[in-house]
Design a protein around this motif. Sequence first.
Motif, mmCIF file in Angstrom:
data_model
loop_
_atom_site.group_PDB
_atom_site.id
_atom_site.type_symbol
_atom_site.label_atom_id
_atom_site.label_comp_id
_atom_site.label_asym_id
_atom_site.label_seq_id
_atom_site.Cartn_x
_atom_site.Cartn_y
_atom_site.Cartn_z
ATOM 1 N N ILE A 104 5.156 -16.464 -4.454
ATOM 2 C CA ILE A 104 4.701 -16.132 -5.793
ATOM 3 C C ILE A 104 3.404 -15.332 -5.728
ATOM 4 O O ILE A 104 3.147 -14.456 -6.564
ATOM 5 N N ALA A 105 2.580 -15.593 -4.720
ATOM 6 C CA ALA A 105 1.333 -14.841 -4.569
ATOM 7 C C ALA A 105 1.621 -13.369 -4.289
ATOM 8 O O ALA A 105 0.977 -12.478 -4.862
ATOM 9 N N HIS A 106 2.586 -13.110 -3.424
ATOM 10 C CA HIS A 106 2.940 -11.721 -3.135
ATOM 11 C C HIS A 106 3.574 -11.055 -4.353
ATOM 12 O O HIS A 106 3.339 -9.867 -4.620
ATOM 13 N N ALA A 107 4.405 -11.792 -5.074
ATOM 14 C CA ALA A 107 5.022 -11.227 -6.281
ATOM 15 C C ALA A 107 3.951 -10.833 -7.289
ATOM 16 O O ALA A 107 3.982 -9.735 -7.866
ATOM 17 N N GLN A 108 2.977 -11.720 -7.522
ATOM 18 C CA GLN A 108 1.910 -11.423 -8.474
ATOM 19 C C GLN A 108 1.056 -10.258 -7.993
ATOM 20 O O GLN A 108 0.596 -9.425 -8.792
ATOM 21 N N LYS A 109 0.828 -10.191 -6.703
ATOM 22 C CA LYS A 109 0.048 -9.092 -6.139
ATOM 23 C C LYS A 109 0.760 -7.761 -6.358
ATOM 24 O O LYS A 109 0.133 -6.742 -6.667
ATOM 25 N N ALA A 110 2.078 -7.773 -6.219
ATOM 26 C CA ALA A 110 2.861 -6.553 -6.429
ATOM 27 C C ALA A 110 2.833 -6.137 -7.894
ATOM 28 O O ALA A 110 2.689 -4.945 -8.217
ATOM 29 N N VAL A 111 2.982 -7.096 -8.802
ATOM 30 C CA VAL A 111 2.949 -6.782 -10.226
ATOM 31 C C VAL A 111 1.628 -6.121 -10.587
ATOM 32 O O VAL A 111 1.577 -5.146 -11.350
ATOM 33 N N ALA A 112 0.541 -6.630 -10.043
ATOM 34 C CA ALA A 112 -0.776 -6.072 -10.344
ATOM 35 C C ALA A 112 -1.017 -4.737 -9.652
ATOM 36 O O ALA A 112 -1.724 -3.876 -10.187
ATOM 37 N N ARG B 6 0.828 -1.202 0.000
ATOM 38 C CA ARG B 6 0.000 0.000 0.000
ATOM 39 C C ARG B 6 0.868 1.261 0.000
ATOM 40 O O ARG B 6 0.631 2.201 -0.765
ATOM 41 N N LEU B 7 1.898 1.289 0.825
ATOM 42 C CA LEU B 7 2.783 2.459 0.894
ATOM 43 C C LEU B 7 3.637 2.580 -0.371
ATOM 44 O O LEU B 7 3.861 3.684 -0.881
ATOM 45 N N ALA B 8 4.112 1.447 -0.887
ATOM 46 C CA ALA B 8 4.942 1.478 -2.091
ATOM 47 C C ALA B 8 4.161 1.990 -3.291
ATOM 48 O O ALA B 8 4.727 2.630 -4.183
ATOM 49 N N ALA B 9 2.869 1.713 -3.338
ATOM 50 C CA ALA B 9 2.046 2.110 -4.475
ATOM 51 C C ALA B 9 1.608 3.568 -4.406
ATOM 52 O O ALA B 9 1.071 4.093 -5.386
ATOM 53 N N GLY C 235 6.112 6.890 -11.046
ATOM 54 C CA GLY C 235 5.784 5.567 -11.565
ATOM 55 C C GLY C 235 6.852 5.023 -12.490
ATOM 56 O O GLY C 235 6.549 4.546 -13.585
ATOM 57 N N LEU C 236 8.115 5.085 -12.057
ATOM 58 C CA LEU C 236 9.203 4.610 -12.913
ATOM 59 C C LEU C 236 9.418 3.112 -12.733
ATOM 60 O O LEU C 236 9.264 2.334 -13.667
ATOM 61 N N ALA C 237 9.795 2.676 -11.522
ATOM 62 C CA ALA C 237 10.080 1.264 -11.289
ATOM 63 C C ALA C 237 9.868 0.940 -9.822
ATOM 64 O O ALA C 237 9.706 1.838 -8.981
ATOM 65 N N ALA C 238 9.872 -0.348 -9.506
ATOM 66 C CA ALA C 238 9.754 -0.813 -8.127
ATOM 67 C C ALA C 238 10.387 -2.192 -8.037
ATOM 68 O O ALA C 238 10.452 -2.928 -9.026
ATOM 69 N N SER C 239 10.848 -2.540 -6.830
ATOM 70 C CA SER C 239 11.466 -3.845 -6.595
ATOM 71 C C SER C 239 10.780 -4.532 -5.428
ATOM 72 O O SER C 239 10.363 -3.882 -4.460
ATOM 73 N N VAL C 240 10.680 -5.865 -5.520
ATOM 74 C CA VAL C 240 10.049 -6.675 -4.483
ATOM 75 C C VAL C 240 10.943 -7.873 -4.215
ATOM 76 O O VAL C 240 11.297 -8.616 -5.138
ATOM 77 N N LEU C 241 11.304 -8.057 -2.956
ATOM 78 C CA LEU C 241 12.075 -9.229 -2.540
ATOM 79 C C LEU C 241 11.138 -10.130 -1.747
ATOM 80 O O LEU C 241 10.709 -9.767 -0.645
ATOM 81 N N ALA D 223 1.676 0.710 -9.912
ATOM 82 C CA ALA D 223 1.494 1.464 -11.164
ATOM 83 C C ALA D 223 2.819 2.077 -11.582
ATOM 84 O O ALA D 223 3.066 3.277 -11.465
ATOM 85 N N VAL D 224 3.713 1.222 -12.076
ATOM 86 C CA VAL D 224 5.046 1.645 -12.506
ATOM 87 C C VAL D 224 5.362 1.001 -13.850
ATOM 88 O O VAL D 224 4.694 0.062 -14.284
ATOM 89 N N GLY D 225 6.392 1.508 -14.507
ATOM 90 C CA GLY D 225 6.782 0.953 -15.788
ATOM 91 C C GLY D 225 7.476 -0.386 -15.681
ATOM 92 O O GLY D 225 7.353 -1.227 -16.574
ATOM 93 N N THR D 226 8.225 -0.606 -14.601
ATOM 94 C CA THR D 226 8.999 -1.836 -14.437
ATOM 95 C C THR D 226 8.872 -2.347 -13.010
ATOM 96 O O THR D 226 9.093 -1.587 -12.057
ATOM 97 N N VAL D 227 8.526 -3.621 -12.856
ATOM 98 C CA VAL D 227 8.529 -4.283 -11.555
ATOM 99 C C VAL D 227 9.612 -5.352 -11.567
ATOM 100 O O VAL D 227 9.629 -6.217 -12.446
ATOM 101 N N LYS D 228 10.527 -5.273 -10.611
ATOM 102 C CA LYS D 228 11.638 -6.223 -10.531
ATOM 103 C C LYS D 228 11.445 -7.097 -9.283
ATOM 104 O O LYS D 228 11.335 -6.562 -8.175
ATOM 105 N N VAL D 229 11.402 -8.392 -9.463
ATOM 106 C CA VAL D 229 11.181 -9.324 -8.369
ATOM 107 C C VAL D 229 12.472 -10.065 -8.074
ATOM 108 O O VAL D 229 13.048 -10.717 -8.944
ATOM 109 N N ASN D 230 12.957 -9.912 -6.847
ATOM 110 C CA ASN D 230 14.150 -10.596 -6.332
ATOM 111 C C ASN D 230 15.436 -10.202 -7.029
ATOM 112 O O ASN D 230 16.402 -10.969 -7.067
#
Length: 469
Positions: free
Chosen positions: A405-413, A387-390, A395-401, A416-423
């Motif tokens: 997989i459920a949290h990763a998919q939730k973050a991608v959805a 919630r805070l990250a969004a 809206g350039l990029a964001a990273s999620v560690l 509102a950024v151009g690039t989501v990087k997971v791990n």
Amino acid sequence: MSSTTPTSTPTDVRDDESITIVDPRDGTEVGTLPCAAREQVSLAVSLSRSVQPEWASTSPAERGAALRRAATALRDGAQELADLNTRETGKPPADALGGVEAAVSTLEQYAELGPVHRGLSLRGAVTATDYTVAEPRGVAVLLTPWNDPVAVAAGLIGAALVTGNTVIHKPSERCPHVGELLGRLLQPAFPDGVFITLTGGGEVGQQLTTEADVDVFAHVGSSDTGARIARAAVLTGAHVIRENGGNDPLIVDADVDPVWAASQAALGAFANAGQICTSVERIYVCRAVAEPFLAALTEEARNRNTGGSFPPLVDRRMRDAVQAQVGEAIEQGAVCLEGGAIPDGPGAHYPATVLSDCTETMTVMAEETFGPVAPVTVVDGFDDALRLAAAGPYGLAASVLTGSIAHAQKAVAGLAVGTVKVNAVFGGAPGGSAQPRGISGAGFGYGPELLDEFSLVKVVHISAPPQEG
């Protein structure tokens, strides 16, 4: 450590007539370059306009061959250009050379992509032919940044030229010598007037935005400048491509190794002294791993500060802006675990800094810092972090560690950024291109899609003439 700016070292000097740059590592003078006068700017646009039709009529294969010649010239001058970049911006030597090598590869890639930039066949009547062709927009003005001045410029230059546009390049006033040398290396590969370099400050860029003969602007830099360009283009009708500021969040989930997560956070926040468009700017860590994460992140920062090789900020103006945000955060209750003060001595050095107990009202969390600062907020769980990250206008990029997989998919959805990087805070497949959101920009700035940004699509319909009798 000292919280005040030393006065014994000269700083960069800019006026409407010239720019003097000093080495941010030690304050020694790099040199002085003249700013383009108003009449030079207008003449450059006129020349670029006059030669554009002939360049557009040159075959894509010939334009690609010219790019390959430019890439060869850049490769031959790589070390000289990298050394100058280090002197002018403080970029570490290996990173500066890597940026030039990336630029060479980018020019070579667009040399290959340009000739195969194809249209579409359309389904119409059996006795008709329908298809699309891509045509150049015309005169392209490229306004490029100082933090990766060769690689970023090469991408825009290559895509614009290979699609048949003529180019006027204005490099950042923080690295005019790099931009001028880049122009001298590349220009001989093209006919006169096809590729022009103009040096100068904001007044040169501002004049270019008022020129009616400019058809497209590509800007990589601050959101404020990008917004001004977009507003000016409404009056001239120019197309605008923008990759602008970011306030990229990093989410650290409760199920990850906190020491590994800290190494990723440090890489994202401290690489090139935090002067990367997609640097980690704010960190949300789940409470379950917060204590070991903060301890490891503090150690990462301390190792950089005591290692003797941490790069400076580009100049003291940038350093003052970073220190202002850090000082404000501390006054508002943030705890400084490492760094946080301007060191004594020459240059524009600033330490890797870790702040804990940060809140969303602090400028260091709400705005882009563009320095080696890792501000951390501890949250109760992943949903709070997301919630805070969004939140916010960037809206350039964001990273999620995360190991989920459920949290990763939730973050991608949910981001509102151009690039989501997971791990992984950096990385990605070659040719990747995203569209920034919000005040972070608009349009594709890289990859094959950049060819489309510099092109106009024409639809062609050919029918058979009526038959007599």
